[in-house]
Design an enzyme around this catalytic site. Structure first.
Site, PDB file in Angstrom:
ATOM      1  N   CYS A 167       0.866  -1.084   0.125  1.00  0.00           N
ATOM      2  CA  CYS A 167      -0.092   0.088  -0.144  1.00  0.00           C
ATOM      3  C   CYS A 167       0.915   1.384   0.009  1.00  0.00           C
ATOM      4  O   CYS A 167       1.388   1.695   1.080  1.00  0.00           O
ATOM      5  CB  CYS A 167      -0.828  -0.077   1.254  1.00  0.00           C
TER       6      CYS A 167
ATOM      7  N   CYS B 177      -0.462   4.092   2.152  1.00  0.00           N
ATOM      8  CA  CYS B 177      -0.134   3.966   3.635  1.00  0.00           C
ATOM      9  C   CYS B 177       1.263   4.174   3.959  1.00  0.00           C
ATOM     10  O   CYS B 177       1.601   4.669   4.962  1.00  0.00           O
ATOM     11  CB  CYS B 177      -0.462   2.635   4.027  1.00  0.00           C
ATOM     12  N   ASP B 178       2.307   3.883   3.266  1.00  0.00           N
ATOM     13  CA  ASP B 178       3.503   3.470   3.520  1.00  0.00           C
ATOM     14  C   ASP B 178       4.525   4.412   2.713  1.00  0.00           C
ATOM     15  O   ASP B 178       5.521   4.652   3.113  1.00  0.00           O
ATOM     16  CB  ASP B 178       4.194   2.287   3.540  1.00  0.00           C
TER      17      ASP B 178
END
Ligand code: NAP
Length: 311
Positions: A134, A137-138
């Protein structure tokens, strides 16, 4: 016996929350078991540009929290927690959750799909140490700043992730196993036209490097046409090769198709009467936010009719 709910919805993505809005408005006081990723996969995306009604796009997280508030406003209860096991052989259905047992006259399965993995041992060992599923997300993590980053996949997700990562990485490589993208034309063209993105065609990741170092240091690529291998240094591997339906918790009690999606028996009906399925867990074809919402709506209406028939 505990409380018996008329409608229990497993999953809180687009399908689950739309089902909750409809079931709540039908006065069925649905219980939504939100699962491991409240709000579903859309919460991990940036701007959703194809959900009707938002000409400028809408933030995925904002869209999902709006759906939850809308469902709650009409009487849905959203409970955090995961369903570990179900028993569909008894009536009402029994669900074992990490917070005790839940009983349901009807069940709507809207558990979506999880990220597909490459299946490499080195990938598993380096998960969260540079291997991620992701980018939104990261991607902003310090470990990826001004570093070469690799995205695997040729679909819309891979294009979106690659474009997003150009904000952080020094260079983004897209590794795709064919010489043509699966992504929609608009997303593909955007990525192909981005000067910070370089495509590695006909290539697969044969190994992730850095297990000894405890962090990703590169990937070994294999050209699927020539068989030639080469190493590419990078600090991050973003795997965006599609999804697998989250149906394992059903323990084989619902019929699945050959790829593990819940088999539908007309509308949103499944092989067990009173159990309905909506969204990506039963959709191998469209997998869009709006189709998930549409089937969530249909599942709630079918559950309502089924309950009316029970008398
Ligand atoms: P997808 O469309 O199924 O694409 C998966 C990609 O991964 C394909 O290019 C596939 O290669 C590749 N792949 C699959 N298994 C692989 C493996 N084992 N090793 C290497 N490569 C592998 O999945 P997605 O990109 O996640 O998209 C899912 C759905 O969400 C689509 O309907 C998409 O349109 C939608 N979506 C839309 C947006 C947007 O519009 N903003 C953003 C994200 C996703 P092949 O091409 O060779 O099969």
């Amino acid at each position: 016996m505990g409380d018996v709910r008329d409608v229990v919805i497993v999953g809180s993505g687009c399908a689950g929350l739309t089902a909750a809005i409809y079931a709540a408005r039908a006065n069925l006081a649905p219980l939504v078991l939100a699962g491991r990723m409240p709000g579903g996969l859309l919460t991990t995306t940036t701007v959703v540009e194809n959900f009707p009604g938002f000409p400028e796009g809408v933030d995925g997280f904002a869209l999902m929290s709006g759906m939850q508030k809308q469902a709650e406003r009409f009487g849905a209860e959203v409970r955090f927690g995961e369903v570990e096991k179900v028993d569909l052989s008894r009536r009402p259905f029994a669900l074992a959750t990490d917070d005790g047992e839940v009983l349901a006259r009807t069940l709507i399965v809207a558990t979506g799909a999880g990220h597909r993995h490459l299946g490499l041992e080195s990938e598993r060992l380096l998960e969260n140490k540079g291997v991620t599923y992701c980018a939104t997300c990261d991607g902003a993590l310090p470990m990826f700043r001004n570093q070469a980053l690799v995205v695997v996949g040729g679909g819309d997700s891979a294009m979106e992730e690659a474009m997003y990562l150009t904000r952080f990485g020094s260079r983004v490589f897209v590794v795709h196993r064919r010489d043509q993208l699966r992504a929609s034309k608009i997303m593909g063209e955007r990525a192909l036209g981005n000067p910070k993105i370089e495509f590695c065609w006909n290539s697969v990741v044969a190994d992730v490097l850095g297990v000894g170092a405890g962090k990703v240091t590169g990937v070994r690529l294999r050209d699927v046409v020539t068989g030639a291998e080469r190493e590419l240094g990078c600090a991050g591997l973003f795997v965006a090769i599609g999804h697998v339906p989250n149906a394992a918790f059903l323990g084989g009690q619902l019929e699945l198709d050959a790829e593990g999606y819940i088999a539908l028996k007309g509308g949103t009906r499944t092989s067990v009467e009173g159990v309905f399925a909506a969204g990506d867990v039963a959709d191998r074809v469209f997998r869009q936010a709006i189709t998930a919402a549409g089937t969530g709506c249909a599942a709630a209406i079918e559950a309502e009719r089924y309950l009316a028939g029970l008398g």
